[in-house]
Design a protein around this motif. Structure first.
Motif, PDB file in Angstrom:
ATOM      1  N   SER A   1       0.644  -1.147   0.035  1.00 16.68           N
ATOM      2  CA  SER A   1       0.127  -0.092   0.147  1.00 16.68           C
ATOM      3  C   SER A   1       0.780   1.210   0.068  1.00 16.68           C
ATOM      4  N   ALA A   2       0.227   2.249  -0.299  1.00 15.83           N
ATOM      5  CA  ALA A   2       1.019   3.846  -0.123  1.00 15.83           C
ATOM      6  C   ALA A   2       1.328   3.799   1.047  1.00 15.83           C
ATOM      7  N   ALA A   3       0.787   3.442   2.223  1.00 16.01           N
ATOM      8  CA  ALA A   3       1.435   3.539   3.438  1.00 16.01           C
ATOM      9  C   ALA A   3       2.605   2.598   4.024  1.00 16.01           C
ATOM     10  N   ASP A   4       2.688   1.560   3.304  1.00 17.84           N
ATOM     11  CA  ASP A   4       3.538   0.632   3.263  1.00 17.84           C
ATOM     12  C   ASP A   4       4.985   1.401   2.578  1.00 17.84           C
ATOM     13  N   LEU A   5       4.584   1.785   1.685  1.00 16.77           N
ATOM     14  CA  LEU A   5       5.727   2.411   0.857  1.00 16.77           C
ATOM     15  C   LEU A   5       6.479   3.594   1.340  1.00 16.77           C
TER      16      LEU A   5
ATOM     17  N   GLU B   1      10.090   4.064   2.974  1.00 19.42           N
ATOM     18  CA  GLU B   1      11.026   5.271   2.702  1.00 19.42           C
ATOM     19  C   GLU B   1      11.536   5.795   3.966  1.00 19.42           C
ATOM     20  N   ASP B   2      10.254   6.025   5.063  1.00 22.34           N
ATOM     21  CA  ASP B   2      11.228   6.552   6.372  1.00 22.34           C
ATOM     22  C   ASP B   2      12.052   5.745   7.085  1.00 22.34           C
ATOM     23  N   ASN B   3      11.960   4.508   6.963  1.00 18.86           N
ATOM     24  CA  ASN B   3      12.978   3.558   7.691  1.00 18.86           C
ATOM     25  C   ASN B   3      14.365   3.933   6.756  1.00 18.86           C
ATOM     26  N   THR B   4      14.264   4.079   5.820  1.00 17.50           N
ATOM     27  CA  THR B   4      15.615   4.011   4.900  1.00 17.50           C
ATOM     28  C   THR B   4      16.008   5.292   5.417  1.00 17.50           C
ATOM     29  N   SER B   5      15.421   6.140   5.304  1.00 14.80           N
ATOM     30  CA  SER B   5      15.917   7.807   5.666  1.00 14.80           C
ATOM     31  C   SER B   5      16.492   7.937   7.163  1.00 14.80           C
ATOM     32  N   ASP B   6      15.929   7.041   8.090  1.00 20.62           N
ATOM     33  CA  ASP B   6      16.125   6.968   9.476  1.00 20.62           C
ATOM     34  C   ASP B   6      17.614   6.156   9.595  1.00 20.62           C
ATOM     35  N   ALA B   7      17.756   5.217   8.919  1.00 21.11           N
ATOM     36  CA  ALA B   7      18.642   4.298   9.017  1.00 21.11           C
ATOM     37  C   ALA B   7      19.947   5.147   9.240  1.00 21.11           C
ATOM     38  N   PRO B   8      20.748   4.898  10.418  1.00 22.49           N
ATOM     39  CA  PRO B   8      21.993   5.440  10.600  1.00 22.49           C
ATOM     40  C   PRO B   8      23.226   5.301   9.457  1.00 22.49           C
ATOM     41  N   ALA B   9      23.909   6.156   9.282  1.00 24.01           N
ATOM     42  CA  ALA B   9      24.801   6.200   8.168  1.00 24.01           C
ATOM     43  C   ALA B   9      25.991   5.033   8.587  1.00 24.01           C
ATOM     44  N   ALA B  10      26.509   4.255   7.676  1.00 25.86           N
ATOM     45  CA  ALA B  10      27.511   3.425   7.937  1.00 25.86           C
ATOM     46  C   ALA B  10      28.828   3.923   8.413  1.00 25.86           C
TER      47      ALA B  10
END
Length: 251
Positions: free
Chosen positions: A151-155, A159-168
Motif C-alpha cells: 500500500s501507499a502507507a507501506d511504501l 521510505e521513512d525507515n531508509t532515511s532514518d537508518a544510521p549512516a554506515a
C-alpha cells in the motif's frame, strides 16, 4: 472439506421421518462470521425452498445430510425463511478487492468446513484463490482480501525507515601490529668451529695443570693428574663433551 458445489449432490434425510425430506439447492453465508449459516433445501413434498440452519444438521455424510426431523427447518411461512430463500447472501458472484482497493475478480466457488461451517478459501473467476488467513472482511456488496500488494502507507513507511537508518560507520584502520622482538643472535663460531663461550673455556684451560685424574663417562677421554692442558687437549675434550670436566679439575 466441502465446496458450495460439491454439497449440492446431497439429499436431506430426516431420522424421525425415515425418509428424504429434500435435496440441497444452495448455501447462505453469514458475512460477519465468514461461515455457512444455512442450507437451502428443495422440499421433496412441495418442491418449495426451505431453510435449514447449519447448526441443526446432525452431520454431512458422503451421501446424505442428516437432520433429526422436519422440525429442524425454519418455518417455511416465516419472514425469516422467505428472506433466507431469496437470492441474497450466497457469496458467489460478489466482487473481490485487495486491501489497496484494486479489483481482483468475482467469487465463483468457496470451500467450507462441514463441521463448523467456516469458509476456508474462495476462488475467483480468473482462477485466483485466497485462503482464510487473507480474508479482511465480507459484506453482501464486496469482499476484501490481502493479496500481498504494497500500500501507499507501506511504501511511505519503507521510505521513512531508509532515511532514518544510521549512516554506515567509516571503516576502521587496522591497528598497527608491533614489530616482533628481535631474537638473540646465535653465538658466533670461530676458526675451530667453537662458540664464543666454548672458545673462552679453551683459552682459559690452555696452560693449566690438572689437579685430579679426569675421565668422561664412557672412558673415551681420560687424562692423569698433573697433565698440562694444551690447545689440542682442550679441543679433544670438546669433542668428547669433557670441557666442563677439565674446567672443574684445574685451579
Amino acid at each position: 472439506m466441502e465446496t458450495n458445489e460439491s454439497i449440492l449432490t446431497r439429499s436431506i434425510v430426516g431420522l424421525d421421518e425415515r425418509k428424504v425430506l429434500g435435496k440441497m439447492s444452495s448455501l447462505r453465508v453469514d458475512y460477519d462470521t465468514q461461515a455457512v449459516s444455512h442450507y437451502i433445501v428443495m422440499n421433496a413434498s412441495t418442491n418449495n425452498a426451505i431453510a435449514l440452519p447449519f447448526e441443526n444438521a446432525i452431520a454431512v455424510g458422503d451421501a446424505f445430510i442428516t437432520v433429526q426431523s422436519y422440525g429442524s427447518f425454519v418455518d417455511a411461512n416465516s419472514p425469516a425463511s422467505k428472506e433466507l430463500v431469496s437470492d441474497s447472501n450466497k457469496l458467489v458472484g460478489v466482487e473481490v478487492y485487495s486491501r489497496t482497493g484494486n479489483t481482483l475478480g468475482t467469487v465463483t466457488t468457496f470451500d467450507f468446513d462441514p463441521v463448523f461451517g467456516a469458509i476456508k478459501s474462495i476462488t475467483l473467476d480468473n482462477g485466483s484463490e485466497f485462503k482464510s488467513d487473507a480474508f479482511l472482511f465480507f459484506t453482501p456488496d464486496f469482499v476484501f482480501v490481502d493479496d500481498g500488494s504494497k500500500s501507499a502507507a507501506d511504501l511511505r513507511q519503507a521510505e521513512d525507515n531508509t532515511s532514518d537508518a544510521p549512516a554506515a560507520a567509516p571503516a576502521s584502520t587496522p591497528a598497527t601490529q608491533p614489530a616482533p622482538a628481535a631474537q638473540p643472535a646465535a653465538p658466533a663460531a670461530n676458526a675451530d668451529g667453537l662458540s664464543n663461550e666454548d672458545a673462552l673455556l679453551v683459552d682459559f684451560l690452555i696452560g693449566k695443570t690438572l689437579n685430579d685424574d679426569v675421565a668422561n663417562a664412557d672412558d673415551t677421554f681420560a687424562l692423569p693428574k698433573g697433565t698440562e692442558i694444551t690447545r689440542e687437549i682442550a679441543l679433544d675434550a670438546k669433542k668428547h663433551d669433557a670441557l666442563l670436566l677439565l674446567t672443574m679439575s684445574v685451579d
